[in-house]
Design an enzyme around this catalytic site. Structure first.
Site, PDB file in Angstrom:
ATOM      1  N   HIS A 142       0.833  -1.199   0.000  1.00 50.11           N
ATOM      2  CA  HIS A 142       0.000   0.000   0.000  1.00 50.11           C
ATOM      3  C   HIS A 142       0.869   1.251   0.000  1.00 50.11           C
ATOM      4  O   HIS A 142       2.078   1.178   0.200  1.00 50.11           O
ATOM      5  CB  HIS A 142      -0.935   0.015   1.214  1.00 50.11           C
ATOM      6  N   LYS A 146      -0.552   4.939   4.488  1.00 44.70           N
ATOM      7  CA  LYS A 146      -1.421   3.990   5.201  1.00 44.70           C
ATOM      8  C   LYS A 146      -0.860   3.722   6.584  1.00 44.70           C
ATOM      9  O   LYS A 146       0.334   3.444   6.745  1.00 44.70           O
ATOM     10  CB  LYS A 146      -1.554   2.686   4.414  1.00 44.70           C
TER      11      LYS A 146
END
Length: 250
Positions: A142, A146
């Site tokens: 990600h 995040k």
């Protein structure tokens, strides 16, 4: 017409959901909730969900796990269905969500993407065929903003795989601190954070002289927004209880 209250309305996902709703018939956003109101939303935005005056059929949540108690209280008081797209809940919060579903309809999934939920089904089928002969590793990637790791989706995949075995698997998040061979009763879960990666999930089944890889790549946040909006429409007038993507895609 499905009337939606959108929490996290001015965040990245909130803006994408606004765009999806504006191009979809059968639903509208009647109010938003966000402590950072940029003034661009075409509907009223409140700092706290308890201040929302508009009536709605469903709340779509892309806010923060810390706001869960207030969110559930509002939905229970107003008898409003809830679609949860927020991730990062701990086990206690997950239990609170399940308990709340006795009073309101709750749609809860770690990933709103249709493709990810197909990946879950494929992974379960792979376990049924491969059994204990293959080691299983999950790799998720990600963007560098995040906060939670591993991703909720990686845990969802691990849970779905573990359910297919007679004995639940243990999750191994880090091996650098111990010097020992990999055991057969574990699923390795690895997190990568960098750049602007939207979401990449890979399941590796490593066997003797052969490997099998199942993977999913999200190229934009719109895949999650479309799933959330479809879930909101689906949840209109549903009875109390827990719902997830499995019911939606039947």
């Amino acid at each position: 017409m499905t009337r939606i209250i959108l929490t996290g309305a001015c965040g990245k996902m909130g803006n994408v959901i606004q765009s999806v709703v504006s191009n979809k018939e059968g639903c509208e956003i009647v109010a938003g909730v966000d402590i950072l109101n940029d003034g661009k939303a075409p509907f009223p935005v409140y700092e706290n969900i308890k201040d929302v005056k508009e009536e709605a059929d469903v709340v779509v949540d892309f806010s923060n796990p810390a706001l869960l108690d207030g969110l559930l209280s509002f939905c229970k008081e107003t008898k409003t269905a809830l679609v949860i797209g927020t991730t990062g809940f701990d086990e206690c919060q997950k239990n609170i969500i399940k308990e709340a579903s006795k009073d309101i309809p709750v749609f809860f999934t770690y990933n709103m993407s249709l493709g990810i939920n197909l990946l879950v089904s494929l992974a379960k089928k792979a376990v049924q065929i491969l059994g204990d002969d293959f080691d299983i590793e999950i790799i998720e990637q990600h963007h560098n903003q995040k906060i939670d790791a591993p991703s909720g989706t990686a845990l969802m995949l691990a849970d779905a795989i573990s359910e297919e075995f007679d004995k639940p698997k243990k999750y191994e998040y880090d091996r650098h601190s111990k010097r020992e061979k990999r055991t057969k009763d574990e699923i390795g879960i690895h997190s990568i954070r960098g750049g602007t990666i939207v979401g990449e999930h890979q399941i590796l089944f490593a066997g003797r002289d052969e490997n099998i890889t199942l993977s999913h790549s999200a190229r934009s946040k719109e895949v999650f927004a479309v799933g959330a909006v479809n879930a909101a429409i689906y949840m209109t007038e549903k009875e109390n209880g827990m719902y997830d993507m499995a019911e939606l895609i039947k």
